[in-house]
Design a protein around this motif. Structure first.
Motif, PDB file in Angstrom:
ATOM      1  N   ARG A   1      86.798  42.907  73.982  1.00 35.23           N
ATOM      2  CA  ARG A   1      85.915  43.614  73.056  1.00 35.23           C
ATOM      3  C   ARG A   1      85.186  42.629  72.149  1.00 35.23           C
ATOM      4  NH1 ARG A   1      90.226  48.437  71.844  1.00 35.23           N
ATOM      5  NH2 ARG A   1      90.113  49.302  73.957  1.00 35.23           N
ATOM      6  N   HIS A   2      84.117  43.093  71.546  1.00 36.89           N
ATOM      7  CA  HIS A   2      83.298  42.315  70.596  1.00 36.89           C
ATOM      8  C   HIS A   2      82.542  41.173  71.269  1.00 36.89           C
ATOM      9  CE1 HIS A   2      85.368  44.627  67.587  1.00 36.89           C
ATOM     10  NE2 HIS A   2      86.518  44.197  68.059  1.00 36.89           N
ATOM     11  N   LEU A   3      82.282  41.316  72.551  1.00 39.22           N
ATOM     12  CA  LEU A   3      81.509  40.316  73.295  1.00 39.22           C
ATOM     13  C   LEU A   3      80.174  40.880  73.780  1.00 39.22           C
ATOM     14  CD1 LEU A   3      84.424  38.870  75.475  1.00 39.22           C
ATOM     15  CD2 LEU A   3      83.451  37.877  73.389  1.00 39.22           C
ATOM     16  N   GLY A   4      79.895  42.134  73.453  1.00 39.93           N
ATOM     17  CA  GLY A   4      78.663  42.772  73.902  1.00 39.93           C
ATOM     18  C   GLY A   4      78.749  43.360  75.296  1.00 39.93           C
TER      19      GLY A   4
ATOM     20  N   SER B   1      77.865  47.266  75.527  1.00 39.73           N
ATOM     21  CA  SER B   1      76.425  47.518  75.407  1.00 39.73           C
ATOM     22  C   SER B   1      75.685  47.078  76.670  1.00 39.73           C
ATOM     23  CB  SER B   1      75.853  46.783  74.193  1.00 39.73           C
ATOM     24  OG  SER B   1      76.434  47.272  73.009  1.00 39.73           O
ATOM     25  N   TYR B   2      76.046  45.931  77.188  1.00 43.08           N
ATOM     26  CA  TYR B   2      75.420  45.412  78.408  1.00 43.08           C
ATOM     27  C   TYR B   2      75.600  46.385  79.572  1.00 43.08           C
ATOM     28  CZ  TYR B   2      74.770  42.494  82.537  1.00 43.08           C
ATOM     29  OH  TYR B   2      74.375  42.012  83.756  1.00 43.08           O
TER      30      TYR B   2
ATOM     31  N   ASN C   1      73.857  49.827  78.974  1.00 44.30           N
ATOM     32  CA  ASN C   1      72.415  49.643  79.122  1.00 44.30           C
ATOM     33  C   ASN C   1      72.016  49.583  80.599  1.00 44.30           C
ATOM     34  OD1 ASN C   1      69.756  49.066  77.862  1.00 44.30           O
ATOM     35  ND2 ASN C   1      69.977  47.153  78.985  1.00 44.30           N
TER      36      ASN C   1
ATOM     37  N   ARG D   1      78.554  52.951  67.852  1.00 50.83           N
ATOM     38  CA  ARG D   1      77.741  51.737  67.679  1.00 50.83           C
ATOM     39  C   ARG D   1      77.159  51.268  69.007  1.00 50.83           C
ATOM     40  NH1 ARG D   1      81.965  49.157  63.528  1.00 50.83           N
ATOM     41  NH2 ARG D   1      81.123  50.113  61.653  1.00 50.83           N
ATOM     42  N   VAL D   2      77.945  51.346  70.061  1.00 53.51           N
ATOM     43  CA  VAL D   2      77.435  51.000  71.398  1.00 53.51           C
ATOM     44  C   VAL D   2      76.264  51.902  71.740  1.00 53.51           C
ATOM     45  CG1 VAL D   2      77.955  51.022  73.875  1.00 53.51           C
ATOM     46  CG2 VAL D   2      79.598  50.037  72.264  1.00 53.51           C
TER      47      VAL D   2
ATOM     48  N   ARG E   1      73.163  50.928  69.764  1.00 56.66           N
ATOM     49  CA  ARG E   1      72.609  49.642  70.230  1.00 56.66           C
ATOM     50  C   ARG E   1      71.772  49.807  71.493  1.00 56.66           C
ATOM     51  NH1 ARG E   1      77.914  47.337  69.829  1.00 56.66           N
ATOM     52  NH2 ARG E   1      78.160  46.792  67.659  1.00 56.66           N
TER      53      ARG E   1
END
Length: 91
Positions: A27-30, A33-34, A37, A63-64, A67
């Motif tokens: 977690r917290h590596l993006g 979201s990647y 997306n 938050r995801v 983003r």
């Protein structure tokens, strides 16, 4: 790249739901979201409508969604009152 679980399910023929679970150590590596997306654009390219369901208490997942460009369209929230079960009053 980290391990995660991304799934999609059909809410109806043209509306696909997206969900994701990322292991704590990644977690917290993006990554979320990647992946969301990319899956969003894959669903759009197939001519369908992507949706991202979030439980109201899951702030990280919200938050995801923000983003990636999702925003709240409707809210459903269900709650069960377990106080009678905790005290044994339901018996």
């Amino acid at each position: 790249m980290g391990r995660s679980l991304v799934w999609q399910g059909n809410a109806c023929a043209k509306m696909w739901k997206i969900g994701i679970e990322v292991l704590p150590e990644y977690r917290h590596l993006g990554l979320a979201s990647y992946l969301v997306n990319n899956l969003t654009f894959e669903i759009l390219n197939r001519g369908c409508v992507p949706t991202y369901d979030v439980i109201s208490s899951h702030i990280a997942s919200q938050r995801v969604a923000y983003r990636v460009g999702y925003y709240p369209a409707f809210v459903t929230d269900w709650r069960v009152d377990f106080k009678d079960y905790e005290t044994g009053a339901n018996r």
